[in-house]
Design an enzyme around this catalytic site. Structure first.
Site, PDB file in Angstrom:
ATOM      1  N   ASP A 128       0.116   9.225   0.778  1.00 18.02           N
ATOM      2  CA  ASP A 128       0.603  10.391   0.760  1.00 18.02           C
ATOM      3  C   ASP A 128       2.232  10.557   0.340  1.00 18.02           C
ATOM      4  O   ASP A 128       2.801   9.679   0.799  1.00 18.02           O
ATOM      5  CB  ASP A 128       0.682  11.288   2.046  1.00 18.02           C
ATOM      6  CG  ASP A 128      -0.698  11.244   2.724  1.00 18.02           C
ATOM      7  OD1 ASP A 128      -1.682  10.840   2.167  1.00 18.02           O
ATOM      8  OD2 ASP A 128      -0.751  11.980   3.988  1.00 18.02           O
ATOM      9  N   TRP A 168       0.878  -1.247  -0.134  1.00 16.35           N
ATOM     10  CA  TRP A 168       0.124  -0.154   0.201  1.00 16.35           C
ATOM     11  C   TRP A 168       0.879   1.370   0.172  1.00 16.35           C
ATOM     12  O   TRP A 168       1.894   1.256   0.709  1.00 16.35           O
ATOM     13  CB  TRP A 168      -0.929  -0.043   1.206  1.00 16.35           C
ATOM     14  CG  TRP A 168      -1.750   1.286   1.693  1.00 16.35           C
ATOM     15  CD1 TRP A 168      -0.831   2.358   2.084  1.00 16.35           C
ATOM     16  CD2 TRP A 168      -3.096   1.574   1.108  1.00 16.35           C
ATOM     17  NE1 TRP A 168      -2.106   3.278   2.147  1.00 16.35           N
ATOM     18  CE2 TRP A 168      -3.081   3.001   1.703  1.00 16.35           C
ATOM     19  CE3 TRP A 168      -4.106   0.945   0.185  1.00 16.35           C
ATOM     20  CZ2 TRP A 168      -4.424   3.575   1.235  1.00 16.35           C
ATOM     21  CZ3 TRP A 168      -5.344   1.474   0.177  1.00 16.35           C
ATOM     22  CH2 TRP A 168      -5.391   2.999   0.609  1.00 16.35           C
TER      23      TRP A 168
END
Length: 476
Positions: A29, A26
């Site tokens: 930001d 994953w």
């Protein structure tokens, strides 16, 4: 104790060719975007052991040219006393040949409630830009100010006139989002300056301001941020959370930011958590997470999730931030596939099998005020992305086949549309009229994709199509 191994990739069907992503697992930001020792570095929120969000690490990639990226070892791993439950977002700055990372340590209280947490600010450093050591006296800021809630994160650090400043996203005790600033002379001891700006209302400017970035551009100060909790207002603020900017003037002596209204930076479904850096030549370059919270991410089935946008240059013009692909991206071009001009009365096929392409389209608007133009990315049986422009309203409407909700954007009246479009295996970034309006989208298909333009009145359409390097990112 058995060593955890990163999740494995099981399928490359949606894997991107020239966008930064993690080797697997994953990401969200971007963090620590900077130029250090001959390289651009970008870090990112990363969980290597699953394609779902987990305790945040800092993934890392670097590039000499903003085009070709190499994946590097994970820079920050959570689990120490100062960051036991996550190394959350932050930034990077160079000082005396050392690269410093500033990040938020995340801590749960242990009662099973994921909303019951506290946060502090920490630092790590490196002389080679690859291997990082956490500062032995972390945290550098142990707790939030007294008038703050537990939302206290995402430090962005910069230097001005020999003083270092850190802006943080936060929530005041009144429940409104705000940006607060600290100052330091040595990057180690930080003094609280106070809130420089706060939301003027819960539903209009949000309950929490994430990922703040602060910089001067063309003589104005820009606060770029991601507010959470803004209600949709007509055709604006339609994503779960927004990303945009305030333009104003900052008084460093009084720590006050006088600013205007909030404006969205990108009108697409998949754009969040921006971070900027100043290039060696003075350009302000921005990169963002090319997804959105609560979006369906079909690539999770394949052992990965999320990516970063292409790097984009920001310019300020008429109190509006223009966003264009950095000039270096021309080096992505492998060959020119087509370059033509055609008189079109209805539909024109611009590009076939456009899974790794840059498409430039110029469309004069010589027809009546009822003229409409549409751009589509489609397969043989489905319009994946349809973008329609109305000359009467100067409005674009974007429709995605996998989404029920439309996205909208307007431009100034003009006599020509210029589109520059970057298409990767599962992403499309559309820049309109030199970046006056931008849409960023993810899409998913197993079929080849074509690009078409449709006009309601006869026009002469000029277009150029380039095949792009689909191996621009190398993984360790």
């Amino acid at each position: 104790m058995t060593k955890k191994e990163p999740i494995e990739l099981t399928n490359s069907r949606y894997r991107l060719g020239y966008h930064v992503a993690a080797p697997s697992g994953w990401i969200n930001d971007p963090n620590g975007f900077c130029y250090f020792d001959g390289y651009y570095h970008v870090f990112y929120q990363h969980y290597p052991y699953s394609a779902e969000w987990g305790p945040m690490h800092w993934g890392h990639a670097r590039s000499k040219d903003l085009v070709h990226w190499e994946s590097l070892p994970i820079a920050l791993t959570p689990g120490d006393k100062e960051d036991e439950d996550g190394c959350f977002s932050g930034s990077a700055i160079e000082k005396d040949g050392v690269l410093y990372l500033f990040y938020t340590g995340h801590h749960y209280y242990g009662d099973g409630d994921k909303d019951h947490f506290w946060q502090n600010q920490n630092m790590a450093y490196s002389t080679d830009g690859i291997h990082f050591t956490k500062y032995e006296n972390n945290p550098i800021i142990a707790k939030e100010p007294g008038d703050n809630t537990h939302h206290f994160r995402d430090p962005k650090v910069w230097e001005k006139d020999g003083v270092y400043y850190m802006i943080l996203g936060s929530q005041g005790e009144d429940g409104l989002g705000r940006a607060i600033v600290y100052s330091s002379k040595d990057l180690l001891d930080w003094e609280y300056e106070g809130p420089i700006s706060r939301a003027n209302g819960l539903k209009t400017e949000g309950f929490m301001w994430e990922c703040p970035d602060f910089f001067n551009l063309d003589g104005k100060d820009i606060l770029l941020l991601s507010p959470q909790g803004i209600d949709a207002q007509g055709k604006d603020y339609l994503n779960l959370f927004q990303t945009g900017y305030f333009i104003g003037d900052y008084d460093y002596k009084t720590a006050t930011f006088t600013r205007g209204e909030f404006h969205e930076l990108d009108k697409g479904h998949d754009f969040y958590a921006t971070q900027t850096t100043e290039a060696p030549d003075g350009r302000r370059i921005v990169i963002a997470w090319m997804d959105m919270w609560e979006s369906l991410l079909p690539e999770q089935e394949d052992g990965w999730a999320g990516a970063l946008t292409i790097p984009r240059e920001l310019r300020l013009k008429n109190d509006h931030l223009y966003m264009t692909p950095v000039k270096e991206l021309e080096d992505l071009r492998i060959k020119e596939v087509s370059n033509d001009s055609s008189v079109v009365a209805k539909e024109l096929l611009v590009a076939e099998d456009a899974s790794s392409s840059e498409v430039l389209i110029d469309i004069p608007l010589t027809g009546t005020n009822q003229e409409e133009v549409s751009f589509s990315l489609k397969t043989s049986n489905e319009e994946l992305v349809l973008l329609t422009y109305s000359k009467a309203t100067n409005e674009f409407i974007l429709k995605r086949s996998d989404k029920d909700d439309l996205r909208y954007g307007t431009i100034q009246p003009c006599d020509k549309l210029s589109l520059r479009v970057f298409i990767d295996t599962s992403s499309i970034e559309i820049f309109i009229n030199e970046g006056e309006l931008v849409f960023t989208e993810r899409f998913y298909t197993g079929e080849k994709t074509d690009v078409c333009v449709t006009v309601s009145e006869e026009e002469t359409i000029s277009y150029t199509v380039y095949q792009l390097d689909d191996n621009a990112v190398s993984y360790n």
